[in-house]
Design an enzyme around this catalytic site. Structure first.
Site, short mmCIF file in Angstrom:
data_model
loop_
_atom_site.label_atom_id
_atom_site.label_comp_id
_atom_site.label_asym_id
_atom_site.label_seq_id
_atom_site.Cartn_x
_atom_site.Cartn_y
_atom_site.Cartn_z
N PRO A 2 -18.54 47.03 159.45
CG PRO A 2 -20.44 48.38 159.15
CD PRO A 2 -19.02 48.41 159.46
CD GLU A 3 -14.44 43.08 156.48
OE1 GLU A 3 -14.37 42.47 155.70
OE2 GLU A 3 -13.97 43.03 157.70
CE LYS A 59 -15.78 46.95 152.83
NZ LYS A 59 -14.52 47.25 153.02
NE ARG A 152 -13.14 54.82 165.06
CZ ARG A 152 -12.15 53.73 164.72
NH1 ARG A 152 -12.24 52.67 164.83
NH2 ARG A 152 -10.93 54.72 164.10
NE ARG A 193 -4.31 48.14 141.52
CZ ARG A 193 -4.54 48.65 142.67
NH1 ARG A 193 -3.81 49.21 143.60
NH2 ARG A 193 -5.62 49.64 142.38
NE ARG A 302 -6.91 48.36 158.35
CZ ARG A 302 -8.15 48.57 157.84
NH1 ARG A 302 -8.40 48.78 156.73
NH2 ARG A 302 -9.30 48.27 158.70
#
Length: 314
Positions: A2-3, A59, A152, A193, A302
């Site tokens: 879920p995001e 989230k 999980r 960044r 990812r």
DNA sequence: CTATAAACCTGCTGGC
DNA sequence: TGCCAGCAGGTTTATA
């Protein structure tokens, strides 16, 4: 799994279905699902509290619980559908007459967690029989159950006092669907960044709520290569990325979240966003803009999907 | 401080 | 068909 959109869907549904209900019992079936306190203490502190509000931050799903004396606090600050933001919770904190007795139940579904509202008939044989992955089982005063299922075991529940909310979310970045999330605000967040933009978008301290699907979708919409250094984007690209982030998230919310994987809403139904995903998990399939095959690479551990034609490195 | 990797868990999928 | 390596939508912790 879920995001932001998948959590927002759950928050909206719960707001319609369980606000006003009282939790008569909380049963933790896997103790480590409880964060920050002993499972038995969690069970004891949740019991007999009414659900007086539902919100979302990043989230995280937030259920405001009233005092346990059986007299629920009046919910003058009940959030309107679609605006479950921290401001609502802040209002709760300041307006409530007895906040010291209130609690905020925090649920994070992580990779595989679901929050499902189950009727008494379905639960006749017990929560474990209904779903073997049940980690926490909340019994409501109308006989229904709120089941937190999580194969999980990454998901967590926590119980804090309202005044601890700011500290709890101190390290979480801004909400991308709020008006304050402008291209300039995004630019400021990315300023120092140097890492790849894809990995930076997943950093919850930079922006709240994006996960692997919607990060890929946002970059696809903005036509930005996932390996671009985050602080190298031009003003035009920053505007496109802001629009891409908001567009991807809003599309997700509009379609009930993603279809694939384990995401379910509180009625145990899948979303319909699969048909609206343009890059994620479309490896080898033609780009919907130019027809070039979508490519998969790994960025920041990812899987990352992008169009090598539309999203180019300079 | 930023950035990268590993750890936490179990289930599912794809290749052999 | 059966087995096993690899992979999965997230976050925290440890290490450079």
């Amino acid at each position: 799994m879920p995001e932001l959109p998948e959590v927002e869907i759950i928050a909206r549904q719960l707001r319609e279905e369980v606000v006003g209900r009282r939790i008569t019992q909380a049963r933790v079936l896997w103790d480590r699902a409880v964060q920050g306190m002993e499972a038995r203490a969690f069970e004891a502190d949740v019991a007999e509290r009414a659900i007086i509000g539902v919100g979302r931050r990043a989230k995280y799903l937030l259920l405001t619980l009233g005092a346990a004396d059986g007299v629920a606090a009046t919910d003058d600050s009940a959030p309107a559908a679609g605006s479950a933001m921290p401001t609502d919770l802040a209002a709760n904190v300041t307006d409530a007459t007895n906040d010291a007795d209130e609690r905020v139940l925090i649920i994070h579904r992580r990779m595989s967690g679901n929050v499902i509202l189950v009727g008494p008939d379905e639960l006749a044989a017990g929560a474990e029989a209904f779903d073997p992955y049940t980690r926490v089982d909340f019994t409501l005063d109308d006989g229904w159950h709120l089941v937190f299922s999580d194969p999980r075991k990454f998901g967590r529940v926590a119980l804090i006092t309202p005044d601890a909310l700011p500290a709890y979310f101190a390290a979480i970045g801004p909400e991308p669907l709020e008006a304050a999330f402008t291209a300039e605000a995004l630019s400021a967040r990315l300023a120092n960044r140097r890492g790849p933009i894809k990995a930076t978008l997943l950093d919850q301290s930079v922006i709240a709520g994006l996960g692997n699907i919607y990060a890929d979708e946002a970059l696809f919409r903005a036509r930005i290569h996932p390996l671009r250094p985050a602080n190298s984007l031009t003003p035009d690209e920053l505007r496109a990325l802001r629009d891409g982030i908001q567009g991807a998230l809003e599309t997700g919310v509009a379609h009930g979240g993603v279809t694939f994987g384990r995401h379910r809403d509180i009625h145990n139904e899948a979303g319909t966003n699969l048909a609206h995903v343009e890059a994620y998990q479309r490896t080898g399939q033609p780009c919907l803009r130019c027809g070039a095959p979508i490519r998969r690479i790994v960025v920041g551990q990812r899987g990352t999907h992008y169009c090598p034609e539309c999203q180019r490195l300079p």
